[in-house]
Design a protein around this motif. Structure first.
Motif, short mmCIF file in Angstrom:
data_model
loop_
_atom_site.label_atom_id
_atom_site.label_comp_id
_atom_site.label_asym_id
_atom_site.label_seq_id
_atom_site.Cartn_x
_atom_site.Cartn_y
_atom_site.Cartn_z
N ASN A 78 0.79 -1.23 0.00
CA ASN A 78 0.00 0.00 0.00
C ASN A 78 0.82 1.28 0.00
OD1 ASN A 78 -2.41 -1.56 0.07
ND2 ASN A 78 -2.14 -1.82 2.26
N PHE A 79 2.11 1.19 -0.24
CA PHE A 79 3.00 2.36 -0.33
C PHE A 79 4.00 2.08 -1.44
CE2 PHE A 79 1.57 2.67 4.08
CZ PHE A 79 1.24 4.02 4.17
N PRO A 80 4.69 3.10 -1.92
CA PRO A 80 5.76 2.82 -2.89
C PRO A 80 6.84 1.93 -2.26
CG PRO A 80 5.23 5.17 -2.85
CD PRO A 80 4.50 4.52 -1.69
N ASP A 81 7.37 1.02 -3.05
CA ASP A 81 8.43 0.14 -2.54
C ASP A 81 9.67 0.95 -2.21
OD1 ASP A 81 6.69 -1.95 -2.93
OD2 ASP A 81 7.60 -2.62 -4.79
N THR A 82 10.42 0.47 -1.23
CA THR A 82 11.64 1.15 -0.79
C THR A 82 12.82 0.71 -1.65
OG1 THR A 82 10.80 1.19 1.48
CG2 THR A 82 13.17 1.54 1.18
N ASP A 83 13.55 1.68 -2.20
CA ASP A 83 14.74 1.34 -2.98
C ASP A 83 15.99 1.65 -2.17
OD1 ASP A 83 14.04 4.16 -3.40
OD2 ASP A 83 15.72 4.21 -4.78
N TYR A 84 17.03 0.86 -2.44
CA TYR A 84 18.31 1.01 -1.75
C TYR A 84 19.39 1.36 -2.76
CZ TYR A 84 15.57 -1.04 1.96
OH TYR A 84 14.59 -1.27 2.88
N THR A 85 20.56 1.58 -2.30
CA THR A 85 21.68 2.04 -3.13
C THR A 85 21.78 1.29 -4.45
OG1 THR A 85 22.89 2.54 -1.11
CG2 THR A 85 24.17 2.43 -3.12
#
Length: 106
Positions: free
Chosen positions: A50-57
């Motif tokens: 239900n939120f944008p996915d979290t991106d990492y480096t």
């Protein structure tokens, strides 16, 4: 996951995997890259409902283009239990790429 990628374009998303929290983090290895560029950017994502996915480096893989047996490796810290995937050339930058062998470990 140990498989090949053939002619994937910018924004390609890998299949998802469940990763329990671990102190080892995540490692993604590409062996034997070919394509229109000599770099492929790999971004690790964590699925967030239900939120944008979290991106990492973002990791810039270049060594894998040197030969069919050359390997580029990206390492990400532990970001907790959850479903993860990676994106190739996130944001639509770059050309298609093929990877002879890839491995994701966690």
């Amino acid at each position: 996951m140990g498989r090949a990628l053939t002619g994937v374009g910018p924004g390609f998303e890998s299949r998802r995997w469940y990763q329990p929290s671990s102190s080892t983090g995540t490692t993604i290895k590409f062996t034997g890259c070919t394509g229109g560029n000599t770099v492929v950017n790999v971004t690790l994502y964590k699925v967030v409902n239900n939120f944008p996915d979290t991106d990492y480096t973002k990791a810039a893989f270049t060594k894998c283009f040197e030969s069919p047996t050359s390997t580029s490796t990206g390492n990400w810290n532990d970001h907790g239990a959850g479903d993860y995937y990676f994106v190739v050339n996130d944001g639509g930058v770059g050309s298609t790429v093929s990877v002879r062998y890839l491995v994701v470990s966690y």
